[in-house]
Design a protein around this motif. Structure first.
Motif, PDB file in Angstrom:
ATOM      1  N   ARG A 349       0.825  -1.209   0.000  1.00 41.39           N
ATOM      2  CA  ARG A 349       0.000   0.000   0.000  1.00 41.39           C
ATOM      3  C   ARG A 349       0.862   1.262   0.000  1.00 41.39           C
ATOM      4  NH1 ARG A 349      -5.083  -1.445   4.091  1.00 41.39           N
ATOM      5  NH2 ARG A 349      -5.798  -3.281   2.920  1.00 41.39           N
ATOM      6  N   ALA A 350       1.988   1.235   0.699  1.00 42.06           N
ATOM      7  CA  ALA A 350       2.885   2.392   0.671  1.00 42.06           C
ATOM      8  C   ALA A 350       3.458   2.597  -0.730  1.00 42.06           C
ATOM      9  CB  ALA A 350       4.009   2.204   1.683  1.00 42.06           C
ATOM     10  N   THR A 351       3.801   1.508  -1.395  1.00 44.62           N
ATOM     11  CA  THR A 351       4.304   1.605  -2.768  1.00 44.62           C
ATOM     12  C   THR A 351       3.223   2.126  -3.703  1.00 44.62           C
ATOM     13  OG1 THR A 351       5.799  -0.247  -2.343  1.00 44.62           O
ATOM     14  CG2 THR A 351       5.345   0.294  -4.637  1.00 44.62           C
ATOM     15  N   GLU A 352       2.016   1.672  -3.511  1.00 43.75           N
ATOM     16  CA  GLU A 352       0.904   2.146  -4.336  1.00 43.75           C
ATOM     17  C   GLU A 352       0.665   3.646  -4.143  1.00 43.75           C
ATOM     18  OE1 GLU A 352      -3.848   1.079  -5.115  1.00 43.75           O
ATOM     19  OE2 GLU A 352      -2.656  -0.041  -3.645  1.00 43.75           O
ATOM     20  N   LEU A 353       0.800   4.115  -2.918  1.00 39.00           N
ATOM     21  CA  LEU A 353       0.627   5.545  -2.648  1.00 39.00           C
ATOM     22  C   LEU A 353       1.718   6.365  -3.340  1.00 39.00           C
ATOM     23  CD1 LEU A 353      -0.717   7.906  -1.185  1.00 39.00           C
ATOM     24  CD2 LEU A 353       0.671   7.357   0.821  1.00 39.00           C
ATOM     25  N   LEU A 354       2.963   5.899  -3.290  1.00 38.99           N
ATOM     26  CA  LEU A 354       4.051   6.617  -3.959  1.00 38.99           C
ATOM     27  C   LEU A 354       3.840   6.682  -5.463  1.00 38.99           C
ATOM     28  CD1 LEU A 354       7.145   5.203  -2.015  1.00 38.99           C
ATOM     29  CD2 LEU A 354       6.299   7.547  -1.955  1.00 38.99           C
TER      30      LEU A 354
END
Length: 514
Positions: A349-354
């Protein structure tokens, strides 16, 4: 072995597995010449960015145009050999981007103008004084100009204009020294200033009109690439950490530290950390550029520097996560296994946000609703990860205490059961005494009574203490990784705020989810 008259020959036949010293090996021919390797690397460098070739062609075009003034008779009759100053101006001020060229042109024009004013003033003073005083006036003026320009350019507010003060000193010395031996010093100084102006105009027009390379677009692309680089590094680091089952024996050595900087995830983050000076230079150059493409007048280029600064802190955390992969003490695989879904989900999810933030910057659209939803999902996944770590930490502590307790009982409890005795006998722990036949039951000696082969007595309490210490360090290694991941997520809040502020200042198109 064969012996002839006056000579002895020894034939030695080595086995295929024999180890031959290095100096016996025949020198191997190099597969490629060093020159071909350099050419191949240079060709890859040229293909990496099409703007590099364009910049080289533009530089050649600008220098050629100015040099034609030497070949045409009419301009040469007016300016004579002073046209060389136009060529020097183009070479000095022609930069890679339009903004950098305008900055260099401004410094060049300002320095040349101030130097011309000073030179004309000194020339007028020389004309009204005696011929014997001219060398002293020129020498003192050059000394004062050199002292003043060298001192002023060190003042922090004027450091960005350092090139301007260099041009003042350089141009003044050329003008005043050449005018001393000239019959018409005023005309000579003005002619050289005109040539400098011609070179500056040609350089700016060629850089702006012929395949322009804008610093603003370069900065915009590098910011988007930095977001994707951090996302890819985080994803690769977490994936490698979870896939490691602890079967590899990591030994901290010099070779490991040498190979560590060449890992892709480490290289991407290191490139972001090293790009601080380049980002500042591009942002400063973009401020000088006229409106072009999607970037209007008074575009908030300084906000790009703030976004990259926050993104750089995220890269710090990813580099720290990479450090956990090379730690001497690794967490037990069971620790990673029980928290693997939560860690994987949080990283995903953090990668998706970036990547969502990078896409918003690329399309110059503002999606506050979707960004907030992704940010909340990242926080929720981190909350689940914290709960999982807290629950499993209690479980692992209980299991470790039970294991150490069983280990203590194993060494201190007498073993008289027949089945246990057979097992010990099969492992050759119990031996029958000499002169006696058949197995005999013996009490398992306590570890305090055992000695090593070197005669050093083993302390059971020391072994248990080290076992507890090792278990604590393994748990600490796992907790460090999770803490760094949580700290990375906390950086995302500031990153989202900075991107949101940039989208408002740059007036991105609102693409909110209704």
């Amino acid at each position: 072995m064969h012996s002839d008259k006056g000579s002895v020959r020894i034939d030695v036949i080595l086995s295929p597995s024999a180890v031959v010293p290095d100096f016996i090996h025949k020198p191997r021919k190099k597969e490629h010449f060093v020159i071909s390797t350099y050419f191949r690397d240079f060709w890859e460098f040229v293909k990496g960015d099409k703007y590099r070739v364009a910049f080289s062609l533009k530089t050649g075009l600008a220098v050629m145009i100015v040099s034609l003034l030497l070949l045409i008779s009419q301009p040469y009759e007016v300016f004579s050999a002073n046209i060389i100053y136009a060529v020097l101006t183009v070479i000095v001020m022609f930069e890679y981007t339009v903004g950098a060229t305008l900055i260099r042109g401004f410094n060049r024009a300002s320095g040349s103008l101030l130097a011309g004013i000073c030179a004309l003033t000194v020339i007028q003073i020389i004309l009204v004084t005696s011929h014997a005083a001219e060398p002293y006036i020129i020498g003192v003026s050059i000394f004062l100009i050199a002292v003043v320009t060298s001192l002023v350019k060190l003042w922090p507010p004027l450091v960005p204009y350092e090139h301007c003060f260099r041009v003042i000193l350089f141009t003044y010395c050329l003008l005043i020294d050449s005018a001393y031996r000239n019959t018409n010093p005023v005309f000579s100084a003005l002619s050289r200033l005109y040539c400098i102006g011609i070179g500056a105009v040609v350089g700016v027009l060629v850089n702006v009109l012929v395949f322009p390379i804008w610093a603003g677009e370069q900065l915009h692309r590098e910011l988007i690439a930095s977001f994707h680089a951090v996302a890819d590094s985080l994803q690769g680091c977490v994936k490698k950490y979870l896939n490691s089952d602890g079967s590899e024996n990591i030994v901290f050595s010099q070779s490991m530290t040498d190979d560590f900087p060449y890992e892709p995830s480490f290289q991407n983050c290191r490139a972001i950390l090293d790009s601080s000076a380049r980002i500042d230079f591009l942002a400063n150059s973009a401020k000088w550029e006229p409106p072009h493409g999607r970037f209007q007048l008074s575009y908030p280029w300084s906000q790009y520097v703030k976004v990259v600064s926050i993104l750089r802190h995220c890269a710090y955390e990813v580099m720290a996560l990479n450090g956990c992969l090379k730690s001497e003490i690794q967490a037990m695989y069971c620790m990673k296994l029980v928290a693997e879904p939560e860690i994987h989900e949080a990283a995903r999810r953090a990668t998706e946000l970036l990547r969502q933030l990078a896409n918003d910057l690329s399309s110059m659209k503002h999606n506050p609703g979707e960004t907030i939803i992704l940010l909340k999902s990242v926080h929720y996944s981190m909350y689940q990860l914290q709960e999982s770590v807290e629950f499993n930490s209690i479980l692992f502590a209980t299991l470790r205490n039970n294991f150490l307790g069983n280990l203590t009982d194993c060494y201190n409890t007498p073993k008289t059961d027949a089945y246990t005795n057979d097992i010990l006998k099969s492992e050759e722990i119990i031996e029958s005494p000499r002169g006696e036949e058949g197995p005999q039951l013996h009490q398992l000696p306590s570890i305090e009574d055992q000695e090593t082969e070197a005669g050093v007595k083993i302390d059971s309490h020391e072994i248990f203490r080290r076992a507890k210490y090792l278990g604590s360090m393994e748990a600490l290694s796992f907790s460090t990784f999770v803490s760094l991941l949580i700290k990375f997520v906390s950086r995302l809040d500031h990153l989202v705020d900075s991107v949101d502020e940039l989208s408002k200042l740059a007036k991105f198109k609102d693409n909110s989810i209704v």
